[in-house]
Motif scaffolding. Structure first.
Motif, PDB file in Angstrom:
ATOM      1  N   SER A  23     -24.082 -14.765  10.500  1.00  0.00           N
ATOM      2  CA  SER A  23     -25.253 -14.308  11.246  1.00  0.00           C
ATOM      3  C   SER A  23     -25.002 -14.275  12.748  1.00  0.00           C
ATOM      4  CB  SER A  23     -26.467 -15.181  10.930  1.00  0.00           C
ATOM      5  OG  SER A  23     -26.253 -16.501  11.379  1.00  0.00           O
ATOM      6  N   SER A  24     -24.052 -15.061  13.239  1.00  0.00           N
ATOM      7  CA  SER A  24     -23.750 -15.016  14.668  1.00  0.00           C
ATOM      8  C   SER A  24     -22.687 -13.977  15.000  1.00  0.00           C
ATOM      9  CB  SER A  24     -23.324 -16.392  15.168  1.00  0.00           C
ATOM     10  OG  SER A  24     -22.299 -16.911  14.386  1.00  0.00           O
ATOM     11  N   MET A  25     -22.094 -13.342  14.000  1.00  0.00           N
ATOM     12  CA  MET A  25     -21.086 -12.316  14.236  1.00  0.00           C
ATOM     13  C   MET A  25     -21.674 -11.086  14.928  1.00  0.00           C
ATOM     14  SD  MET A  25     -18.045 -12.990  13.214  1.00  0.00           S
ATOM     15  CE  MET A  25     -16.884 -12.840  11.909  1.00  0.00           C
ATOM     16  N   GLY A  26     -22.917 -10.747  14.644  1.00  0.00           N
ATOM     17  CA  GLY A  26     -23.540  -9.583  15.283  1.00  0.00           C
ATOM     18  C   GLY A  26     -23.623  -9.747  16.785  1.00  0.00           C
ATOM     19  N   ILE A  27     -24.003 -10.917  17.238  1.00  0.00           N
ATOM     20  CA  ILE A  27     -24.080 -11.192  18.673  1.00  0.00           C
ATOM     21  C   ILE A  27     -22.691 -11.161  19.285  1.00  0.00           C
ATOM     22  CG2 ILE A  27     -24.704 -12.937  20.388  1.00  0.00           C
ATOM     23  CD1 ILE A  27     -26.912 -13.813  18.382  1.00  0.00           C
ATOM     24  N   MET A  28     -21.710 -11.725  18.566  1.00  0.00           N
ATOM     25  CA  MET A  28     -20.346 -11.716  19.061  1.00  0.00           C
ATOM     26  C   MET A  28     -19.819 -10.282  19.179  1.00  0.00           C
ATOM     27  SD  MET A  28     -16.930 -13.443  17.493  1.00  0.00           S
ATOM     28  CE  MET A  28     -16.602 -12.105  16.374  1.00  0.00           C
ATOM     29  N   MET A  29     -20.151  -9.429  18.226  1.00  0.00           N
ATOM     30  CA  MET A  29     -19.680  -8.047  18.265  1.00  0.00           C
ATOM     31  C   MET A  29     -20.305  -7.274  19.426  1.00  0.00           C
ATOM     32  SD  MET A  29     -17.332  -7.694  16.138  1.00  0.00           S
ATOM     33  CE  MET A  29     -17.110  -5.941  16.273  1.00  0.00           C
ATOM     34  N   ASP A  30     -21.554  -7.567  19.760  1.00  0.00           N
ATOM     35  CA  ASP A  30     -22.167  -6.939  20.930  1.00  0.00           C
ATOM     36  C   ASP A  30     -21.409  -7.314  22.194  1.00  0.00           C
ATOM     37  OD1 ASP A  30     -24.095  -5.610  19.500  1.00  0.00           O
ATOM     38  OD2 ASP A  30     -25.657  -7.102  19.864  1.00  0.00           O
ATOM     39  N   GLY A  31     -21.088  -8.572  22.332  1.00  0.00           N
ATOM     40  CA  GLY A  31     -20.325  -9.023  23.498  1.00  0.00           C
ATOM     41  C   GLY A  31     -18.939  -8.408  23.542  1.00  0.00           C
ATOM     42  N   TYR A  32     -18.296  -8.319  22.386  1.00  0.00           N
ATOM     43  CA  TYR A  32     -16.969  -7.714  22.298  1.00  0.00           C
ATOM     44  C   TYR A  32     -17.023  -6.239  22.691  1.00  0.00           C
ATOM     45  CZ  TYR A  32     -12.680  -5.871  20.251  1.00  0.00           C
ATOM     46  OH  TYR A  32     -11.502  -5.221  20.053  1.00  0.00           O
ATOM     47  N   THR A  33     -18.004  -5.521  22.181  1.00  0.00           N
ATOM     48  CA  THR A  33     -18.155  -4.102  22.489  1.00  0.00           C
ATOM     49  C   THR A  33     -18.344  -3.874  23.976  1.00  0.00           C
ATOM     50  OG1 THR A  33     -19.145  -3.736  20.316  1.00  0.00           O
ATOM     51  CG2 THR A  33     -19.517  -2.047  21.980  1.00  0.00           C
ATOM     52  N   LEU A  34     -19.223  -4.656  24.595  1.00  0.00           N
ATOM     53  CA  LEU A  34     -19.471  -4.482  26.024  1.00  0.00           C
ATOM     54  C   LEU A  34     -18.252  -4.856  26.862  1.00  0.00           C
ATOM     55  CD1 LEU A  34     -23.146  -5.759  26.251  1.00  0.00           C
ATOM     56  CD2 LEU A  34     -22.330  -3.402  26.302  1.00  0.00           C
ATOM     57  N   THR A  35     -17.486  -5.853  26.429  1.00  0.00           N
ATOM     58  CA  THR A  35     -16.279  -6.241  27.151  1.00  0.00           C
ATOM     59  C   THR A  35     -15.225  -5.150  27.073  1.00  0.00           C
ATOM     60  OG1 THR A  35     -16.710  -8.570  26.690  1.00  0.00           O
ATOM     61  CG2 THR A  35     -14.471  -7.988  27.327  1.00  0.00           C
ATOM     62  N   VAL A  36     -14.991  -4.622  25.891  1.00  0.00           N
ATOM     63  CA  VAL A  36     -14.005  -3.552  25.724  1.00  0.00           C
ATOM     64  C   VAL A  36     -14.430  -2.322  26.512  1.00  0.00           C
ATOM     65  CG1 VAL A  36     -13.027  -1.947  24.034  1.00  0.00           C
ATOM     66  CG2 VAL A  36     -13.140  -4.371  23.519  1.00  0.00           C
ATOM     67  N   PHE A  37     -15.704  -1.995  26.477  1.00  0.00           N
ATOM     68  CA  PHE A  37     -16.189  -0.833  27.218  1.00  0.00           C
ATOM     69  C   PHE A  37     -15.992  -1.022  28.718  1.00  0.00           C
ATOM     70  CE2 PHE A  37     -19.439   1.610  29.446  1.00  0.00           C
ATOM     71  CZ  PHE A  37     -19.122   2.883  28.986  1.00  0.00           C
ATOM     72  N   SER A  38     -16.230  -2.214  29.221  1.00  0.00           N
ATOM     73  CA  SER A  38     -16.082  -2.427  30.661  1.00  0.00           C
ATOM     74  C   SER A  38     -14.630  -2.276  31.100  1.00  0.00           C
ATOM     75  CB  SER A  38     -16.630  -3.788  31.073  1.00  0.00           C
ATOM     76  OG  SER A  38     -15.877  -4.821  30.484  1.00  0.00           O
ATOM     77  N   TYR A  39     -13.674  -2.749  30.285  1.00  0.00           N
ATOM     78  CA  TYR A  39     -12.263  -2.545  30.607  1.00  0.00           C
ATOM     79  C   TYR A  39     -11.875  -1.072  30.495  1.00  0.00           C
ATOM     80  CZ  TYR A  39     -11.236  -7.485  30.962  1.00  0.00           C
ATOM     81  OH  TYR A  39     -11.201  -8.787  31.370  1.00  0.00           O
ATOM     82  N   ALA A  40     -12.390  -0.392  29.489  1.00  0.00           N
ATOM     83  CA  ALA A  40     -12.114   1.043  29.343  1.00  0.00           C
ATOM     84  C   ALA A  40     -12.700   1.823  30.506  1.00  0.00           C
ATOM     85  CB  ALA A  40     -12.673   1.553  28.024  1.00  0.00           C
ATOM     86  N   LEU A  41     -13.854   1.411  30.972  1.00  0.00           N
ATOM     87  CA  LEU A  41     -14.490   2.092  32.101  1.00  0.00           C
ATOM     88  C   LEU A  41     -13.651   1.953  33.369  1.00  0.00           C
ATOM     89  CD1 LEU A  41     -16.919   3.733  32.995  1.00  0.00           C
ATOM     90  CD2 LEU A  41     -18.125   1.599  33.455  1.00  0.00           C
ATOM     91  N   LEU A  42     -13.046   0.793  33.578  1.00  0.00           N
ATOM     92  CA  LEU A  42     -12.160   0.621  34.727  1.00  0.00           C
ATOM     93  C   LEU A  42     -10.995   1.598  34.676  1.00  0.00           C
ATOM     94  CD1 LEU A  42     -12.032  -3.275  35.003  1.00  0.00           C
ATOM     95  CD2 LEU A  42     -13.207  -1.675  36.527  1.00  0.00           C
TER      96      LEU A  42
END
Length: 89
Positions: A23-42
């Motif tokens: 049940s906590s994996m969904g929250i972790m995946m949101d954080g992972y997605t936003l982190t990967v996106f921020s590096y890709a955006l750079l």
């Protein structure tokens, strides 16, 4: 079936631990997605020569996507059940 007053009263079983982790994996995946996106955006800023307006639109769209997804899939989970949504996700 026994009635428990609080969550602390429930016996710690392997199934309960599995449910807690999943049940906590969904929250972790949101954080992972936003982190990967921020590096890709750079990277994209340099490659595509983005303006500050385009950068802000791309950043906001990722947060709005997470927000809209949580509303949509939260409602679907209420209708169809959490198990179905977790399996689908």
């Amino acid at each position: 079936m026994m009635a428990y007053n609080t969550i602390e009263d429930i016996p710690q079983t392997p199934m309960l631990k599995k449910i807690t982790i999943l049940s906590s994996m969904g929250i972790m995946m949101d954080g992972y997605t936003l982190t990967v996106f921020s590096y890709a955006l750079l990277y994209l800023i340099k490659v595509m020569a983005l303006t500050s307006y385009e950068i802000s639109i791309m950043g906001i769209s990722s947060i709005l996507g997470v927000f809209a997804g949580s509303i949509i899939f939260g409602k679907m989970a209420d209708i169809y059940g959490r198990r179905y949504i977790y399996v689908y996700d």
